[in-house]
Write a protein that holds these residues in place. Structure first.
Motif, mmCIF file in Angstrom:
data_model
loop_
_atom_site.group_PDB
_atom_site.id
_atom_site.type_symbol
_atom_site.label_atom_id
_atom_site.label_comp_id
_atom_site.label_asym_id
_atom_site.label_seq_id
_atom_site.Cartn_x
_atom_site.Cartn_y
_atom_site.Cartn_z
ATOM 1 N N VAL A 61 -2.587 2.198 -5.525
ATOM 2 C CA VAL A 61 -1.672 1.660 -4.519
ATOM 3 C C VAL A 61 -2.471 0.884 -3.473
ATOM 4 C CG1 VAL A 61 0.017 2.232 -2.737
ATOM 5 C CG2 VAL A 61 -0.066 3.569 -4.856
ATOM 6 N N ASP A 62 -2.098 -0.359 -3.264
ATOM 7 C CA ASP A 62 -2.741 -1.195 -2.246
ATOM 8 C C ASP A 62 -1.994 -1.138 -0.918
ATOM 9 O OD1 ASP A 62 -4.736 -3.279 -1.500
ATOM 10 O OD2 ASP A 62 -2.942 -4.510 -1.249
ATOM 11 N N LYS A 63 -0.667 -0.967 -1.000
ATOM 12 C CA LYS A 63 0.164 -0.940 0.208
ATOM 13 C C LYS A 63 1.341 -0.010 -0.019
ATOM 14 C CE LYS A 63 3.125 -4.009 3.010
ATOM 15 N NZ LYS A 63 3.642 -5.392 3.146
ATOM 16 N N GLU A 82 13.098 3.941 1.970
ATOM 17 C CA GLU A 82 12.920 2.486 1.984
ATOM 18 C C GLU A 82 11.426 2.198 2.018
ATOM 19 O OE1 GLU A 82 14.593 -1.482 4.297
ATOM 20 O OE2 GLU A 82 14.960 0.498 5.123
ATOM 21 N N TRP A 83 10.923 1.562 0.949
ATOM 22 C CA TRP A 83 9.484 1.355 0.807
ATOM 23 C C TRP A 83 9.155 -0.086 0.428
ATOM 24 C CZ3 TRP A 83 6.443 5.040 2.601
ATOM 25 C CH2 TRP A 83 6.922 6.355 2.644
ATOM 26 N N ASP A 84 8.077 -0.568 1.001
ATOM 27 C CA ASP A 84 7.487 -1.853 0.636
ATOM 28 C C ASP A 84 6.164 -1.514 -0.038
ATOM 29 O OD1 ASP A 84 6.527 -4.393 0.370
ATOM 30 O OD2 ASP A 84 6.419 -4.851 2.515
ATOM 31 N N LEU A 85 6.068 -1.779 -1.344
ATOM 32 C CA LEU A 85 4.938 -1.299 -2.132
ATOM 33 C C LEU A 85 4.161 -2.447 -2.777
ATOM 34 C CD1 LEU A 85 6.897 1.520 -4.007
ATOM 35 C CD2 LEU A 85 5.398 1.837 -2.020
ATOM 36 N N VAL A 86 2.851 -2.275 -2.858
ATOM 37 C CA VAL A 86 1.989 -3.199 -3.595
ATOM 38 C C VAL A 86 1.006 -2.366 -4.405
ATOM 39 C CG1 VAL A 86 0.302 -5.057 -3.489
ATOM 40 C CG2 VAL A 86 2.166 -5.005 -1.830
ATOM 41 N N PHE A 87 0.958 -2.626 -5.729
ATOM 42 C CA PHE A 87 0.036 -1.937 -6.620
ATOM 43 C C PHE A 87 -1.005 -2.923 -7.146
ATOM 44 C CE2 PHE A 87 4.332 -0.050 -7.355
ATOM 45 C CZ PHE A 87 4.125 1.119 -6.639
ATOM 46 N N ASN A 88 -2.193 -2.422 -7.454
ATOM 47 C CA ASN A 88 -3.242 -3.238 -8.067
ATOM 48 C C ASN A 88 -3.249 -3.020 -9.576
ATOM 49 O OD1 ASN A 88 -4.305 -4.303 -5.596
ATOM 50 N ND2 ASN A 88 -5.307 -2.325 -5.227
ATOM 51 N N TRP A 89 -3.477 -4.100 -10.319
ATOM 52 C CA TRP A 89 -3.600 -3.974 -11.763
ATOM 53 C C TRP A 89 -4.814 -4.768 -12.249
ATOM 54 C CZ3 TRP A 89 -3.550 -8.153 -15.110
ATOM 55 C CH2 TRP A 89 -3.023 -9.353 -14.632
ATOM 56 N N ASN A 100 -12.562 -9.564 -17.193
ATOM 57 C CA ASN A 100 -11.592 -8.651 -16.593
ATOM 58 C C ASN A 100 -10.773 -9.407 -15.539
ATOM 59 O OD1 ASN A 100 -10.621 -5.869 -16.506
ATOM 60 N ND2 ASN A 100 -11.355 -5.882 -14.398
ATOM 61 N N HIS A 101 -9.492 -9.468 -15.728
ATOM 62 C CA HIS A 101 -8.595 -10.120 -14.777
ATOM 63 C C HIS A 101 -7.874 -9.066 -13.939
ATOM 64 C CE1 HIS A 101 -9.280 -13.294 -17.736
ATOM 65 N NE2 HIS A 101 -8.911 -14.162 -16.800
ATOM 66 N N CYS A 102 -7.465 -9.463 -12.754
ATOM 67 C CA CYS A 102 -6.776 -8.505 -11.887
ATOM 68 C C CYS A 102 -5.717 -9.221 -11.044
ATOM 69 C CB CYS A 102 -7.765 -7.780 -10.973
ATOM 70 S SG CYS A 102 -8.689 -8.854 -9.869
ATOM 71 N N GLY A 103 -4.871 -8.411 -10.441
ATOM 72 C CA GLY A 103 -3.798 -8.966 -9.613
ATOM 73 C C GLY A 103 -3.028 -7.852 -8.927
ATOM 74 N N THR A 104 -1.846 -8.169 -8.468
ATOM 75 C CA THR A 104 -1.014 -7.192 -7.757
ATOM 76 C C THR A 104 0.398 -7.170 -8.318
ATOM 77 O OG1 THR A 104 -0.388 -8.835 -6.073
ATOM 78 C CG2 THR A 104 -2.311 -7.429 -5.601
ATOM 79 N N ILE A 105 1.052 -6.039 -8.105
ATOM 80 C CA ILE A 105 2.476 -5.880 -8.434
ATOM 81 C C ILE A 105 3.184 -5.516 -7.138
ATOM 82 C CG2 ILE A 105 4.186 -4.605 -9.773
ATOM 83 C CD1 ILE A 105 1.925 -3.920 -11.754
#
Length: 343
Positions: A61-63, A82-89, A100-105
């Protein structure tokens, strides 16, 4: 005084098996935010995305910003979150370059108002290239399903965990040796920031004040809006806490755990509300004058807030708190909705 057995059960203190909540009548609330943050982090810690094309996983979890609580009103459980979420992948394409590539969800609005199938889930790539874009597309298809599944587990466990102790049994259902184990948890106090200072305030100082003026539109009748601010059960619903309210001229009110208090000066049903209003953070004895004018139009109701005597240093906080804890909370609780162009 009513005779024993003939009074309103809400007021018969002796009938409370745990001396806290009469027949589950009162609004009780548990703060589920800290638990939720930990649970969400647990659910999204290094989980693999099932696909034969690539080696993909959500790394963490990033955020995680928002809040959650569980409520019991008259024996009915209500959950707010109520949640505002950002995950790393991250991931690599099988048979690819090995890079290796990466980003966010991003999940900008996880709440009880949205079905899991309707969640807005955005997948972003940090360094775009052809191989990375292919991985992003796989995450869009397979990763979104995994995110929905994990968030569904969060909601299910939230309801299971915070249902415990919320519905209290009646006296006749409780054995004497069970009473000591009954608990409704701790009550969440909705505080309007900034945090109230423990510093003693000095009375008699000259205060630099200003005025706040706001105009908003609501998709409801004037009567509905007026009731939402003057009927205790409706005020309780949108403030999500214990309320003291006597909606009559000279009647007093107390909201948000005592942070907001005051007295009604004038009440014109469905038209106008005038009240002396103060925030606990302000200097002792200082009140502002709030006038709320309600004007029903053909397809909406226009509300004008005029507040004079606001300490200048608290003006921005007060303005933001009207928006968040009153207007937005009312729209969410009662479905009054926002009209396009409402600012």
């Amino acid at each position: 005084m009513a005779k024993w057995g003939e009074g309103d059960p809400r007021w018969i203190v002796e009938e409370r098996p745990d001396a806290t909540n009469v027949n589950n009548w009162h609004w009780t609330e548990k703060n589920a935010s800290p638990w939720s943050e930990e649970r969400i982090k647990e659910l999204f810690n290094n989980i693999a995305v099932q696909t034969n094309i690539a080696d993909l996983k959500i790394t963490g979890v990033d955020k995680c910003e928002g809040e959650a609580c569980a409520n019991n009103r008259k024996g009915k459980l209500i959950f707010f979150y109520e949640w505002d979420l950002v995950f790393n992948w991250e991931g690599k394409l099988n048979g690819g370059s090995g890079i290796n590539h990466c980003g966010t969800i991003k999940v900008p609005n996880l709440s009880e108002e949205n079905e899991m199938s309707d969640l807005d889930i955005q997948v972003n790539l940090k360094d775009p290239d052809e191989e990375g874009e292919l991985l992003r597309q796989i995450m869009l298809k397979e990763g979104k399903l995994l995110v929905r599944d994990q968030l569904g587990k969060y909601v299910a466990s939230l309801k299971q965990e915070f249902s415990r102790g919320m519905i209290l049994p009646k006296k006749e259902d409780v054995k004497p040796d069970q009473i000591k184990n009954l608990s409704s948890g701790f009550n969440k106090k909705v505080s309007m920031s900034p945090v109230v200072s423990n510093e003693k305030k000095v009375v008699g100082l000259k205060i630099d004040t200003t005025s706040i003026n706001q105009t908003h539109k609501f998709q409801c009748t004037a009567e509905d809006f007026y009731n939402a601010l003057t009927r205790i059960e409706m005020v309780t619903a949108f403030t999500r806490g214990h309320v003291k309210l006597d909606a009559a001229k000279g009647g007093k009110f107390e909201l948000f755990g005592g942070n907001i208090t005051g007295t009604f000066e004038e009440l014109v049903p469905n038209k106008k509300i005038v009240k002396q209003w103060r925030y606990k953070q302000w200097p002792d004895g200082h009140h502002s004058l709030v006038t709320i004018t309600i004007d029903q139009k053909n397809d909406h109701t226009e509300v004008i807030l005029s507040q004079s005597g606001v300490p200048s240093a608290e003006a921005e906080v007060t303005r933001n708190n009207w928006d968040r804890y009153y207007w937005q909370a009312m729209k969410q609780a009662f479905g009054f909705g926002a009209i396009f162009g409402d600012m």
